[in-house]
Design an enzyme around this catalytic site. Structure first.
Site: not given
Ligand code: SAM
Length: 218
Positions: A59
């Site tokens: 992010s």
């Molecule tokens: N928190 C992260 C950071 O520190 O930058 C942001 C990561 S990204 C914007 C969002 C993440 O959510 C992705 O890695 C994706 O695989 C994960 N994701 C999507 N759906 C999900 C779910 N149902 N359960 C867990 N993770 C999920």
């Protein structure tokens, strides 16, 4: 890198994304470059989301700041994050929580969960952050109830299990809306067992939250 980090944090502060000293200190402390793939590390202090593989992103720092400020995180809280990515946001939240608090963070993609676990270990957050591989739309009932829950991926609605796992008086923040990046950041305050107060915090763009109470996999 440290100087670039200081410049970025001061910029986020002067533009009003960072409002409190606790968020400022936390973002000054966490080395964002350690939560990125090597080929992108030189961009670590640009205020942008960047690719981490598997179609996912780390992010943008201003988004991490907005969520941390809106959550009003306090030392010692029990927190749940949905969407670990490479672990950066969880490390920032952990800095604010201090060593009496804990953050449980769920990631659905195994290679990302593995990398996040490594990143959090090498930067010293291993004991205060637990990475769980699974579908975060189900929450993590084992450690509920939570003072705060937040999502870093966008769901069609607020997943019911997350509402159920929130303490009364607790707060949940989640991007909500279309699969195609037109979403609102929504804050949900649990007033009583069955009452929730919902507030729209404005437009955002996140990757989709895929799972039982999220979007279906393509
Ligand atoms: N928190 C992260 C950071 O520190 O930058 C942001 C990561 S990204 C914007 C969002 C993440 O959510 C992705 O890695 C994706 O695989 C994960 N994701 C999507 N759906 C999900 C779910 N149902 N359960 C867990 N993770 C999920």
């Amino acid at each position: 890198m440290k100087e670039k980090r200081e410049d970025l944090v001061e910029n986020l502060f002067s533009h009003g994304y960072i409002k409190t000293q606790k968020v400022r200190k936390a973002m000054l402390q966490v080395p964002r470059e350690e939560f990125m793939p090597p080929e992108n590390r030189s961009y670590a202090y640009l205020d942008r989301p960047l690719p981490i593989g598997k179609g996912q992103t780390i992010s943008a720092p201003h988004m991490v700041a907005i969520i941390a400020e809106k959550l009003d995180i306090r030392e010692g809280m029990n927190i749940l994050e949905i969407g670990t990515g490479f672990g950066y946001n969880a490390a920032v939240v952990s800095e604010i929580l201090g060593n009496k608090g804990h953050i449980y963070t769920i990631e659905r993609i195994p290679s990302l969960a593995e990398m996040a676990t490594e990143n959090l270990a090498k930067t010293g957050y291993k004991d205060r952050v637990t990475v769980i591989l699974g579908d975060g739309t189900l929450g993590y009932p084992e450690k509920a109830p939570y003072d705060r829950i937040y999502g870093t991926a966008s769901a069609p609605n607020v997943p019911e299990p997350l509402k159920e796992q929130l303490k009364i008086g607790g707060k949940l923040i989640i991007p909500m809306g279309s699969h195609n990046y037109f979403q609102d950041l929504v804050s949900v305050l649990r007033i009583s067992k069955d009452e929730f107060q919902v507030q729209n915090l404005g437009g955002v763009a996140f990757v989709p939250m895929i799972g039982k109470h999220g979007w279906p996999e393509d």
